[in-house]
Motif scaffolding. Structure first.
Motif, PDB file in Angstrom:
ATOM      1  N   GLU A  51       1.221  -1.036  -0.325  1.00  0.00           N
ATOM      2  CA  GLU A  51      -0.052   0.399  -0.419  1.00  0.00           C
ATOM      3  C   GLU A  51       0.888   0.929  -0.063  1.00  0.00           C
ATOM      4  N   LEU A  54       2.729   1.525  -3.567  1.00  0.00           N
ATOM      5  CA  LEU A  54       1.811   1.407  -5.176  1.00  0.00           C
ATOM      6  C   LEU A  54       0.953   3.114  -4.574  1.00  0.00           C
ATOM      7  N   LEU A  55       0.735   3.429  -2.851  1.00  0.00           N
ATOM      8  CA  LEU A  55       0.446   5.244  -2.866  1.00  0.00           C
ATOM      9  C   LEU A  55       1.452   6.220  -3.184  1.00  0.00           C
ATOM     10  N   VAL A  57       4.241   5.503  -5.753  1.00  0.00           N
ATOM     11  CA  VAL A  57       4.378   4.525  -7.293  1.00  0.00           C
ATOM     12  C   VAL A  57       2.965   5.676  -7.850  1.00  0.00           C
ATOM     13  N   ASP A  58       2.138   5.899  -7.037  1.00  0.00           N
ATOM     14  CA  ASP A  58       1.029   6.959  -7.715  1.00  0.00           C
ATOM     15  C   ASP A  58       0.811   8.167  -7.657  1.00  0.00           C
ATOM     16  N   ASN A  59       1.851   8.478  -6.733  1.00  0.00           N
ATOM     17  CA  ASN A  59       2.497  10.560  -6.830  1.00  0.00           C
ATOM     18  C   ASN A  59       3.273  10.353  -7.983  1.00  0.00           C
ATOM     19  N   GLY A  62       3.442   6.943 -11.814  1.00  0.00           N
ATOM     20  CA  GLY A  62       1.948   5.802 -11.639  1.00  0.00           C
ATOM     21  C   GLY A  62       2.977   4.521 -12.881  1.00  0.00           C
ATOM     22  N   SER A  63       1.651   5.100 -13.497  1.00  0.00           N
ATOM     23  CA  SER A  63       2.126   3.430 -14.960  1.00  0.00           C
ATOM     24  C   SER A  63       3.000   4.109 -15.816  1.00  0.00           C
ATOM     25  N   ARG A  64       3.866   5.571 -15.769  1.00  0.00           N
ATOM     26  CA  ARG A  64       4.319   6.176 -16.821  1.00  0.00           C
ATOM     27  C   ARG A  64       5.574   5.896 -16.118  1.00  0.00           C
ATOM     28  N   GLY A  69       6.335   1.498 -12.128  1.00  0.00           N
ATOM     29  CA  GLY A  69       4.732   1.617 -13.133  1.00  0.00           C
ATOM     30  C   GLY A  69       4.460  -0.066 -13.235  1.00  0.00           C
TER      31      GLY A  69
END
Length: 130
Positions: A51, A54-55, A57-59, A62-64, A69
């Motif tokens: 968690e 992921l938080l 990485v999203d900030n 994210g998938s970029r 990602g």
């Protein structure tokens, strides 16, 4: 849930223990435990809470992000030295968006793992998801 990051030598294709005797299974688990203990002592092992990662990485995009990602935290992945520079760039982006001490500690721990990887050119980064 956790994502275990571990520096290990390239591993042969895993053999199925389906038809192994109890003694063979016990020996296999004992060997794994010894290897994991040694890896932890050397700084080659990092257990990350999914968690939190992921938080972060999203900030950071994210998938970029080219490596972080794309990692699925619920399955296993192996990264080679070719991906080390991209992974370091991902860590730089995580560091830029880390908003609290917990996130900064995670980034610092990941940097330390990458430094240890840079010092051991024969290892690969194995990511074991839950």
């Amino acid at each position: 849930m956790g994502l275990l990051l571990m520096l290990r030598p390239p591993q042969p294709r895993p053999k199925s223990l389906r038809r192994a005797t109890r003694a063979q299974r016990r020996e296999h688990r004992r060997a794994d435990a010894e290897e994991w203990g040694t890896a932890q002592q050397r700084g080659w092992l990092l257990d990350v809470e999914v968690e939190k990662l992921l938080l972060l990485v999203d900030n950071a995009g994210g998938s970029r992000l080219p490596i972080l990602g794309q990692i699925d935290p619920w399955s296993d992945t192996v990264l080679s030295r070719r991906e080390l520079s991209q992974l370091e760039a991902d860590i730089d982006r995580l560091e830029a968006v880390a908003g609290d001490d917990t996130q900064r500690e995670l980034v610092t721990a990941m940097r330390k793992l990458l430094m240890n990887w840079r010092a051991e050119p024969d290892l690969m980064l194995h990511c074991y998801g839950d």
